[in-house]
Design a protein around this motif. Structure first.
Motif, mmCIF file in Angstrom:
data_model
loop_
_atom_site.group_PDB
_atom_site.id
_atom_site.type_symbol
_atom_site.label_atom_id
_atom_site.label_comp_id
_atom_site.label_asym_id
_atom_site.label_seq_id
_atom_site.Cartn_x
_atom_site.Cartn_y
_atom_site.Cartn_z
ATOM 1 N N ARG A 98 36.729 30.184 29.921
ATOM 2 C CA ARG A 98 38.317 29.281 29.519
ATOM 3 C C ARG A 98 38.290 29.413 28.133
ATOM 4 O O ARG A 98 37.420 29.030 27.449
ATOM 5 N N ARG A 100 41.187 28.226 24.816
ATOM 6 C CA ARG A 100 42.787 27.961 24.580
ATOM 7 C C ARG A 100 43.080 28.433 23.117
ATOM 8 O O ARG A 100 42.188 28.426 22.236
ATOM 9 N N TYR A 102 45.978 28.583 20.124
ATOM 10 C CA TYR A 102 47.047 27.961 19.357
ATOM 11 C C TYR A 102 47.737 28.725 18.415
ATOM 12 O O TYR A 102 46.981 29.682 17.823
ATOM 13 N N HIS A 112 48.114 27.495 24.975
ATOM 14 C CA HIS A 112 47.840 28.046 26.041
ATOM 15 C C HIS A 112 46.579 28.394 26.438
ATOM 16 O O HIS A 112 45.519 28.593 25.633
ATOM 17 N N GLU A 113 46.128 28.027 27.920
ATOM 18 C CA GLU A 113 44.822 28.089 28.424
ATOM 19 C C GLU A 113 44.906 29.249 29.069
ATOM 20 O O GLU A 113 45.629 29.570 30.084
ATOM 21 N N CYS A 133 41.744 28.842 18.038
ATOM 22 C CA CYS A 133 41.419 28.828 19.220
ATOM 23 C C CYS A 133 40.270 28.056 19.558
ATOM 24 O O CYS A 133 39.253 27.721 18.456
#
Length: 397
Positions: A98, A100, A102, A112-113, A133
């Motif tokens: 996982r 994320r 930016y 967004h992930e 991120c």
């Protein structure tokens, strides 16, 4: 350690000359400066696991992903303009992934992930770039161009608030890929593996039909330490399973820690400098008061488990000059045993050792892993002299 546990340990061997010639250095964890062990580095052999190699010290500069295989002249194979100066071991990850991303620094703007690979950030999210991120789970490779091409950057779990401040101002990332277990050959002949070869400007990726499973015994042998910003295991935390040259990348401060498996050296300065302390499995709710530290932990080094003999040569003067003695066991008092008031260089031939400023394993300490230490003074140890030494044995774990 069980044989299955041994098979899981990552290992890379560097050689001074091409075609695996010249002096060599075996590495099973991170190495921020290869010059401590070799004058130069032109070929390598990855026996187990995966590594990132860098053409500058302290994990800086251009970087390249290496999996199991032989690299007889990687400067020409990868288009490198300089030899390897540092390397980082990539721990095997057996969970979810996982991240994320930016649009702007400090986790600002469009976010967004992802939990899977992304071949083209622009096409998928209409983002021409991202500037920060948060890697929440797993280990990732970021690429400068779509479809996993161009220069790459290795991202392990942690917060990356500003790529610019990390020296990446000239790069923008357009694709990203998870570093999967299938990238790591674990010496299991029943595994059907693919291959993963990274070249400057291109990537070739083939996946075998089945992925290898890490045994529970292999997982249990992996070292792990968790750092906390505040005392008594409070505040934000960061889990670490290898070396970390700068804790500030993950935590604003660090005042307590919990060693779950293995042994670590912790340092009160970045890049494994300053006063250092040996930590074995246990809880350290306020190690500044427990150890008399004047500052919080700034960096840490994982100590690999060693299952062989121990051998070290100590020299009276720098550059391996003067009186020399070889040891294969602990020494409580160098002066009494060898009539030496100090020694100024050493060659750690086998095993991992702790050097102490006072007899009977007391006072400030220094961790020595296999390699040549030609001058303690040039390593910033001019104010210390070593009067006793001890092997870091399996019983420490």
């Amino acid at each position: 350690m069980t044989s299955s546990g041994m098979n899981m340990m990552s290992k890379i061997t560097f050689y001074e000359d091409r075609n695996f010639q010249g002096r060599s250095y075996e590495c099973m964890s991170d190495c921020p400066d290869m010059s401590s062990y070799l004058n130069r580095c032109h070929s390598c052999r990855v026996e187990r696991g995966c590594f990132m190699v860098y053409d500058r010290t302290n994990f800086m500069g251009n970087q390249y992903f290496l999996r199991r295989g032989e690299y007889s002249d990687y400067m020409s194979m990868m288009g490198m303009s300089d030899c390897i100066k540092s390397c980082r071991m990539i721990p095997m990850h057996r969970g979810s992934y996982r991240i994320r991303i930016y649009e702007r620094e400090q986790f600002q703007g469009q976010m967004h992930e992802l939990m899977e690979d992304c071949e083209n950030v622009m096409e998928r999210f209409s983002m021409s770039n991202f500037m920060s991120c948060n890697v929440m789970e797993g280990h990732w490779l970021m690429y400068e161009q779509p479809h996993f091409r161009g220069r790459m950057m290795y991202m392990r779990p942690g917060e990356y608030r500003s790529f610019m401040s990390m020296g990446m101002s000239s790069m923008r990332f357009m694709s990203m890929r998870r570093i999967m277990d299938s990238s790591v050959n674990v010496d299991n002949p029943q595994c059907s593996m693919g291959f993963y070869v990274m070249l400057l400007g291109q990537a070739v990726f083939t996946m075998g039909p089945s992925a290898c499973q890490m045994t529970s015994s292999g997982m249990n042998m992996m070292s792990k330490i968790t750092f906390y910003e505040d005392r008594n295991f409070q505040g934000r935390s960061y889990e670490c399973m290898s070396d970390c040259p700068d804790m500030s990348s993950y935590l604003n401060r660090c005042h307590s820690c919990r060693v779950e498996r293995g042994c670590f050296m912790v340092y009160d300065r970045t890049n494994f400098m300053g006063n250092q302390y040996f930590l074995r499995r246990g809880e350290y709710s306020d190690y500044m008061s427990m150890m008399g530290m004047s500052d919080c932990i700034k960096s840490c080094r994982m100590i690999p488990m060693h299952r062989g003999s121990y051998r070290i040569r100590i020299y009276e003067r720098e550059q391996f000059q003067g009186q020399m003695h070889e040891l294969m066991e602990d020494c409580e008092n160098v002066m009494e045993r060898f009539s030496m008031s100090n020694f100024m260089s050493c060659n750690v031939m086998e095993g991992h050792w702790l050097m102490y400023e006072q007899p009977h394993f007391r006072g400030r300490m220094m961790y020595m892993r296999p390699g040549e230490y030609r001058s303690f003074m040039s390593m910033g140890m001019s104010s210390m002299r070593f009067m006793s030494m001890r092997r870091i044995m399996d019983s420490c774990y």
